[in-house]
Design a protein around this motif. Structure first.
Motif, PDB file in Angstrom:
ATOM      1  N   THR A  28       0.907  -1.283   0.115  1.00 17.44           N
ATOM      2  CA  THR A  28       0.117   0.137   0.013  1.00 17.44           C
ATOM      3  C   THR A  28       0.661   1.380  -0.120  1.00 17.44           C
ATOM      4  OG1 THR A  28      -1.794   1.003   1.246  1.00 17.44           O
ATOM      5  CG2 THR A  28      -0.074  -0.065   2.596  1.00 17.44           C
ATOM      6  N   ALA A  29       0.179   2.379  -0.948  1.00 17.05           N
ATOM      7  CA  ALA A  29       0.661   3.580  -0.865  1.00 17.05           C
ATOM      8  C   ALA A  29       0.182   4.605   0.107  1.00 17.05           C
ATOM      9  CB  ALA A  29       1.033   4.119  -2.200  1.00 17.05           C
ATOM     10  N   ASN A  30      -0.893   4.068   0.802  1.00 18.15           N
ATOM     11  CA  ASN A  30      -1.571   4.849   1.637  1.00 18.15           C
ATOM     12  C   ASN A  30      -1.437   4.604   3.159  1.00 18.15           C
ATOM     13  OD1 ASN A  30      -4.046   6.069   2.966  1.00 18.15           O
ATOM     14  ND2 ASN A  30      -4.958   6.031   1.024  1.00 18.15           N
ATOM     15  N   PRO A  31      -1.070   5.359   3.911  1.00 16.01           N
ATOM     16  CA  PRO A  31      -0.756   5.196   5.313  1.00 16.01           C
ATOM     17  C   PRO A  31      -2.065   5.078   6.201  1.00 16.01           C
ATOM     18  CG  PRO A  31       0.217   7.248   4.871  1.00 16.01           C
ATOM     19  CD  PRO A  31      -0.863   7.050   3.567  1.00 16.01           C
ATOM     20  N   GLN A  32      -3.440   5.133   5.606  1.00 17.34           N
ATOM     21  CA  GLN A  32      -4.590   4.837   6.495  1.00 17.34           C
ATOM     22  C   GLN A  32      -4.467   3.463   7.318  1.00 17.34           C
ATOM     23  OE1 GLN A  32      -5.960   7.140   7.422  1.00 17.34           O
ATOM     24  NE2 GLN A  32      -6.663   8.725   5.723  1.00 17.34           N
ATOM     25  N   LEU A  33      -4.130   2.336   6.503  1.00 17.96           N
ATOM     26  CA  LEU A  33      -4.077   1.100   7.262  1.00 17.96           C
ATOM     27  C   LEU A  33      -3.086   1.024   8.472  1.00 17.96           C
ATOM     28  CD1 LEU A  33      -4.966  -1.808   7.140  1.00 17.96           C
ATOM     29  CD2 LEU A  33      -3.024  -2.464   5.777  1.00 17.96           C
ATOM     30  N   HIS A  34      -2.193   1.534   8.461  1.00 17.98           N
ATOM     31  CA  HIS A  34      -0.973   1.883   9.490  1.00 17.98           C
ATOM     32  C   HIS A  34      -1.669   2.800  10.476  1.00 17.98           C
ATOM     33  CE1 HIS A  34       2.742   1.746  11.832  1.00 17.98           C
ATOM     34  NE2 HIS A  34       2.615   3.321  11.839  1.00 17.98           N
ATOM     35  N   GLN A  35      -2.168   3.681  10.226  1.00 18.86           N
ATOM     36  CA  GLN A  35      -2.597   4.838  10.972  1.00 18.86           C
ATOM     37  C   GLN A  35      -3.815   4.479  11.955  1.00 18.86           C
ATOM     38  OE1 GLN A  35      -1.623   7.654  12.103  1.00 18.86           O
ATOM     39  NE2 GLN A  35      -3.215   9.141  12.201  1.00 18.86           N
ATOM     40  N   HIS A  36      -4.516   3.459  11.286  1.00 21.17           N
ATOM     41  CA  HIS A  36      -5.914   2.864  12.206  1.00 21.17           C
ATOM     42  C   HIS A  36      -5.543   1.438  12.531  1.00 21.17           C
ATOM     43  CE1 HIS A  36      -7.903   6.894  11.473  1.00 21.17           C
ATOM     44  NE2 HIS A  36      -7.378   6.879  10.406  1.00 21.17           N
ATOM     45  N   ARG A  37      -4.578   0.914  12.477  1.00 23.12           N
ATOM     46  CA  ARG A  37      -4.262  -0.641  12.598  1.00 23.12           C
ATOM     47  C   ARG A  37      -5.080  -1.273  13.704  1.00 23.12           C
ATOM     48  NH1 ARG A  37      -0.222   2.467  13.604  1.00 23.12           N
ATOM     49  NH2 ARG A  37       1.241   2.024  15.714  1.00 23.12           N
ATOM     50  N   GLU A  38      -4.881  -0.241  14.858  1.00 23.44           N
ATOM     51  CA  GLU A  38      -5.515  -0.874  16.155  1.00 23.44           C
ATOM     52  C   GLU A  38      -6.916  -0.981  16.244  1.00 23.44           C
ATOM     53  OE1 GLU A  38      -3.997   1.466  19.393  1.00 23.44           O
ATOM     54  OE2 GLU A  38      -1.955   0.950  18.949  1.00 23.44           O
ATOM     55  N   SER A  39      -7.654  -0.154  15.373  1.00 16.45           N
ATOM     56  CA  SER A  39      -9.221  -0.142  15.214  1.00 16.45           C
ATOM     57  C   SER A  39      -9.514  -1.257  14.043  1.00 16.45           C
ATOM     58  CB  SER A  39      -9.695   1.083  15.225  1.00 16.45           C
ATOM     59  OG  SER A  39      -9.302   1.978  13.760  1.00 16.45           O
ATOM     60  N   ILE A  40      -8.914  -1.350  13.094  1.00 15.87           N
ATOM     61  CA  ILE A  40      -9.051  -2.151  11.902  1.00 15.87           C
ATOM     62  C   ILE A  40      -8.826  -3.843  12.631  1.00 15.87           C
ATOM     63  CG2 ILE A  40      -8.818  -2.857   9.761  1.00 15.87           C
ATOM     64  CD1 ILE A  40      -8.152   0.183   9.194  1.00 15.87           C
ATOM     65  N   GLU A  41      -7.681  -4.010  12.908  1.00 19.54           N
ATOM     66  CA  GLU A  41      -7.320  -5.306  13.642  1.00 19.54           C
ATOM     67  C   GLU A  41      -7.411  -6.409  12.452  1.00 19.54           C
ATOM     68  OE1 GLU A  41      -9.955  -5.586  16.920  1.00 19.54           O
ATOM     69  OE2 GLU A  41      -8.378  -5.231  18.121  1.00 19.54           O
ATOM     70  N   ALA A  42      -6.869  -6.041  11.279  1.00 17.64           N
ATOM     71  CA  ALA A  42      -6.917  -7.039  10.407  1.00 17.64           C
ATOM     72  C   ALA A  42      -5.568  -7.881  10.560  1.00 17.64           C
ATOM     73  CB  ALA A  42      -7.029  -6.487   8.918  1.00 17.64           C
ATOM     74  N   GLN A  43      -5.629  -9.208  10.176  1.00 17.02           N
ATOM     75  CA  GLN A  43      -4.316 -10.165  10.088  1.00 17.02           C
ATOM     76  C   GLN A  43      -4.101 -10.414   8.727  1.00 17.02           C
ATOM     77  OE1 GLN A  43      -5.955 -13.462  12.645  1.00 17.02           O
ATOM     78  NE2 GLN A  43      -3.857 -13.185  13.322  1.00 17.02           N
ATOM     79  N   PHE A  44      -2.881  -9.731   7.978  1.00 12.95           N
ATOM     80  CA  PHE A  44      -2.562 -10.171   6.936  1.00 12.95           C
ATOM     81  C   PHE A  44      -1.190 -11.064   7.026  1.00 12.95           C
ATOM     82  CE2 PHE A  44      -4.709  -6.036   6.167  1.00 12.95           C
ATOM     83  CZ  PHE A  44      -5.267  -6.445   5.044  1.00 12.95           C
ATOM     84  N   ALA A  45      -0.774 -11.710   5.917  1.00 15.60           N
ATOM     85  CA  ALA A  45       0.540 -12.237   5.799  1.00 15.60           C
ATOM     86  C   ALA A  45       1.606 -11.374   6.018  1.00 15.60           C
ATOM     87  CB  ALA A  45       0.648 -13.470   4.488  1.00 15.60           C
ATOM     88  N   ALA A  46       1.634 -10.590   5.334  1.00 22.50           N
ATOM     89  CA  ALA A  46       2.354  -9.110   5.354  1.00 22.50           C
ATOM     90  C   ALA A  46       1.871  -8.102   4.917  1.00 22.50           C
ATOM     91  CB  ALA A  46       3.462  -9.618   4.562  1.00 22.50           C
TER      92      ALA A  46
END
Length: 308
Positions: A100-118
């Motif tokens: 991803t080029a968009n920092p939103q996944l990192h910024q909201h990682r605690e509320s999104i709580e998705a599990q990715f391989a990487a």
């Protein structure tokens, strides 16, 4: 999420109040947190999901000449954060790598709580382009190809920043503001247009918006051709370019959260088949998110036009 600060700002600004009222309508007075009429892209069958940020269906249909079968679908979201929460929030996606080029996944990682391989955060120092204040599409494609080599048994999500603001290479100046210089204003072109502080015609804005998509398409096509298997090209949401909002019919710009007009949720769904399918296997453990300096993340988001 506490909506009181947003409501307070809306009450002080007539346009923001109208936007807030429209949001209440589209979200059924808070009874739904996303567009429930939208599709679930992660439930679809693909090896590669290429996401163009803020790409409307009509825009893609006019400008893109990519191979594959194109149809219109409806997104669950009108912003990236909403797209992530609606589609990957709390989900086990250990068979998927998110580039991803968009920092939103990192910024909201605690509320999104998705599990990715990487998760490959291309927006970090080695992928960020200081001159343009964004991540260039060729940088994203290169990162995606490396991720494919490193994770040959995983699905890939490749989230490009374009055609989302800022406009790459734009040198146009409009009366009332210069949105090509990120230091000239803390607010992006859409906010300035919404509040009437930028004197620009829609045709000129459309030319810049279209050009941003055009800049990305060759690199999207390169990814399609080199990754192989079944590739889907889509968008997380669309964008308003001065069309009348609904139900309060003021001229809307940008992509406000929780508003589900056709311009905001009608997105492309292009399916391209090329060679054998990938054999997908889930990782035994989810990805541990790498930390990043909060100030750096905030600066990236400001450059990309995200308001606090």
């Amino acid at each position: 999420m506490d909506a009181r600060p947003r409501l307070s700002r809306a009450l002080k600004n007539p346009i923001l109040f109208c936007r807030h009222a429209n949001r209440l309508y589209h979200r059924r007075l808070g009874l739904r947190s996303y567009n429930e009429d939208g599709i679930d892209p992660f439930a679809a069958d693909w090896d590669n999901l290429l996401v163009l940020d803020a790409c409307r269906y009509d825009m893609f249909e006019r400008r893109a000449d990519l191979p594959g079968r194109l149809r219109r679908v409806e997104s669950r979201a009108s912003t990236t954060v909403e797209f992530l929460r609606a589609n990957v929030g709390g989900r086990d996606l250990r068979d998927t790598v998110y580039v991803t080029a968009n920092p939103q996944l990192h910024q909201h990682r605690e509320s999104i709580e998705a599990q990715f391989a990487a998760v490959v955060d291309v927006w970090r120092a080695d992928g960020w382009d200081d001159e343009h204040g964004t991540v260039l599409p060729e940088t994203v494609t290169a990162a995606a190809l490396r991720a494919n080599e490193e994770h040959p048994d995983k699905r890939l999500v490749i989230h490009y920043m374009q055609p989302h603001y800022p406009f790459i290479g734009a040198d146009t100046r409009f009366a009332g503001g210069d949105f090509t210089d990120t230091e000239a204003s803390e607010e992006n072109v859409w906010v300035q247009l919404l509040q009437g502080r930028l004197d620009a015609d829609r045709e000129g804005i459309w030319e810049l918006y279209d050009a941003n998509l055009d800049r990305a398409l060759p690199h999207v096509e390169e990814a399609m051709e080199k990754l192989g298997g079944r590739t889907v090209v889509t968008a997380d949401h669309g964008n308003m370019v001065g069309e009348r909002a609904f139900p309060i019919p003021f001229r809307e710009w940008g992509h406000p959260r929780g508003v589900y007009t056709p311009e905001l949720v009608s997105v492309p769904w292009l399916v391209y088949e090329d060679g054998p399918r990938r054999k997908i296997r889930a990782s035994t453990a989810g990805h541990g998110e790498e930390s990043a300096d909060d100030d750096v993340v905030a600066e990236r988001l400001r450059d990309l036009g995200y308001a606090e």
